[in-house]
Design an enzyme around this catalytic site. Structure first.
Site, short mmCIF file in Angstrom:
data_model
loop_
_atom_site.label_atom_id
_atom_site.label_comp_id
_atom_site.label_asym_id
_atom_site.label_seq_id
_atom_site.Cartn_x
_atom_site.Cartn_y
_atom_site.Cartn_z
N HIS A 95 0.86 -1.18 0.00
CA HIS A 95 0.00 0.00 0.00
C HIS A 95 0.89 1.23 0.00
O HIS A 95 1.02 1.93 0.99
CB HIS A 95 -0.92 0.01 1.23
CG HIS A 95 -1.80 -1.19 1.32
ND1 HIS A 95 -2.92 -1.35 0.52
CD2 HIS A 95 -1.75 -2.30 2.10
CE1 HIS A 95 -3.51 -2.51 0.83
NE2 HIS A 95 -2.82 -3.09 1.78
N GLU A 138 2.05 6.16 -3.61
CA GLU A 138 1.74 6.59 -4.98
C GLU A 138 0.56 5.74 -5.53
O GLU A 138 -0.43 6.29 -6.00
CB GLU A 138 2.97 6.41 -5.86
CG GLU A 138 4.17 7.25 -5.42
CD GLU A 138 5.37 7.03 -6.31
OE1 GLU A 138 5.16 6.80 -7.52
OE2 GLU A 138 6.49 7.06 -5.82
N HIS A 171 1.84 -6.89 5.05
CA HIS A 171 0.84 -5.86 5.27
C HIS A 171 0.78 -5.51 6.75
O HIS A 171 1.37 -6.18 7.60
CB HIS A 171 -0.54 -6.34 4.83
CG HIS A 171 -0.67 -6.58 3.37
ND1 HIS A 171 -1.49 -5.83 2.55
CD2 HIS A 171 -0.10 -7.50 2.55
CE1 HIS A 171 -1.41 -6.27 1.31
NE2 HIS A 171 -0.58 -7.28 1.29
N GLU A 215 -0.35 -10.34 7.59
CA GLU A 215 -0.73 -9.13 8.31
C GLU A 215 0.09 -9.12 9.60
O GLU A 215 -0.10 -9.95 10.48
CB GLU A 215 -2.23 -9.13 8.62
CG GLU A 215 -3.13 -9.17 7.39
CD GLU A 215 -3.27 -7.80 6.73
OE1 GLU A 215 -2.77 -6.81 7.31
OE2 GLU A 215 -3.88 -7.74 5.64
#
Length: 434
Positions: free
Chosen positions: A91, A94, A157, A254
């Site tokens: 993520h 840009e 993530h 995650e």
């Protein structure tokens, strides 16, 4: 841009002097300071590392930088050495790459309904790059995935604490949450557990759930893992694209509940994930690997098919040999029939028993193919699958789960666990007659 955990991993294993980096601090790092860390690491470990950029830049014209570590010949793929990768900053500031890849899941779901439908490498590079609205970062990563024979991978993530595995997209378009198993569902559950069980808290049933999901209240988050589509359906994810378009098995990790952790929390993130990041990397060595040859010449693009002998059913996800004739097939412990098919050659098959051992390379299973215009050399035959177990029985399912959790979930291979494995197998045999 935050300094992702994979960078710390790279720093810790690259060379003994990695943490002598001057002025290094945990916390926020912008693009330039992150590059400085990578470049300094490369300078301290030039014999085992290299830095390179993907062949397309970001939307704002920045390089997409990769740091590679290997014991010999950085920049060269060596047959017999499986390739592994971690990808961070999905993520980015840009462009968000998380759901920008070609949607291969629905295509595979259509193939599943066809006799002999494709089950991997279902999209060519040119087809993948022709997808509308691809970000330049996505195009660069796609070309990277097709150029290096990666075997195992994860993308990192934040925002929750769970190891997510394929498939990410529901088979039923009408359902936003539906367990959508891949042909390697058991293997992926094991890979996810190989991370969650080594994280300090990810698999802890008594830990406080992350605020965004109340995840421990969901049965699919048991042991700190989840099937992606069961959690919530995602189209266009990089995880499933790796699995269905290349040979690479990928999960999504995650790493913490806070999607934007404070700088002072970053060191704790590293300490919590360090052992898990290392252990997950070792899983690239499970299963089998080998060379496909014919008369001493390497055979690329051969299809490696696997049948699970206890069930008598094929694992409907093939892998292909690379340009150097090498192949890698991640597998759990068990009995399998491996069949190699290549254009211009007689098929060859082998019955094998996989017994993975911690911190050791995969079992080597080579194949020497006979050209189709020559008489086939007699090889090992007579692989007869056993009767498939009826897993509708609650007793059998309980025993299977116990066997899985004890042997694979904790990833402990010692005499005690081997005895337990044999004990449970004897129970299963007495119950099922197999």
């Amino acid at each position: 841009m935050r300094l992702i955990a994979a960078t710390f991993l790279a720093l810790s294993i690259a060379c003994n002097r990695a943490f002598e980096l001057k002025d290094f601090t945990f916390g926020d790092h912008d693009y330039n300071s992150l590059l400085n860390v990578l470049n300094e690491t490369n300078k301290k470990c030039p014999d085992v590392s290299r830095i390179y950029s993907l062949d397309e830049k970001t939307v704002e014209g920045r390089d997409l930088v990769v740091i590679e570590f290997t014991a010999e010949k950085p920049g060269t793929h060596l047959a017999g050495k499986p390739e592994f990768k971690y990808v961070g900053n999905m993520h980015g500031n840009e462009v968000d790459l998380n759901r920008n890849f070609p949607e291969v899941d629905k295509l595979e779901y259509k193939y599943e309904k066809l006799e002999g439908g494709l089950n991997n490498h279902i999209m060519s590079l040119s087809k993948a790059l022709s997808k509308m609205n691809l970000a330049p970062e996505t195009r660069a990563v796609i070309k990277w995935l097709y150029s290096i024979p990666f075997v195992l991978s994860s993308n990192l993530h934040g925002g929750d604490l769970v190891a997510n595995y394929p498939y990410d997209e529901s088979r039923d378009d009408r359902k936003t949450s539906q367990y959508s198993a891949s042909p390697d569902d058991g293997l992926f559950r094991y890979l996810a557990k190989s991370y969650s069980k080594h994280h300090l808290t990810m698999s802890d049933p008594s830990r406080k759930p992350c605020d965004m999901s109340g995840d421990l209240e969901l049965p699919e988050f048991k042991d700190g893992i989840t099937n992606g589509a069961k959690w919530y359906s995602v189209a266009g994810g990089m995880q499933d694209f790796n699995y269905l378009a290349t040979n690479c098995f990928e999960t999504t990790l995650e790493l913490g509940c806070n999607k934007f952790p404070y700088p002072e929390e970053e060191k704790n993130y590293w300490e919590e994930n360090k052992a898990a990041l290392l252990n997950y990397m070792f899983q690239v060595h499970i299963g089998i690997k080998g060379l496909i040859q014919s008369g001493g010449k390497r055979v690329g693009n051969a299809t490696i098919k696997v049948m699970n002998m206890p069930s008598g059913s094929p694992i409907k996800h093939d892998v292909l040999s690379g340009k150097q004739g090498d192949y890698y097939r991640l597998l759990l412990d068990g009995d399998y029939k491996v069949r190699v098919v290549a254009e211009g050659f007689h098929p060859e098959e082998r019955c094998i028993t996989v017994a993975n051992k911690q911190m050791q390379q995969a079992q080597v299973v080579n194949f020497d193919l006979t050209p189709s215009n020559k008489e086939r050399t007699k090889g090992q035959t007579g692989c007869i699958p056993t009767k498939q177990l009826d897993l509708s029985s609650g007793t059998e399912q309980f025993l299977q789960d116990s066997l899985y959790d004890k042997l694979y979930g904790d990833y402990v291979y010692n005499t005690k666990d081997y005895q337990l494995y044999n004990y449970l197998q004897r129970i299963l045999k007495s119950v099922t007659g197999n």
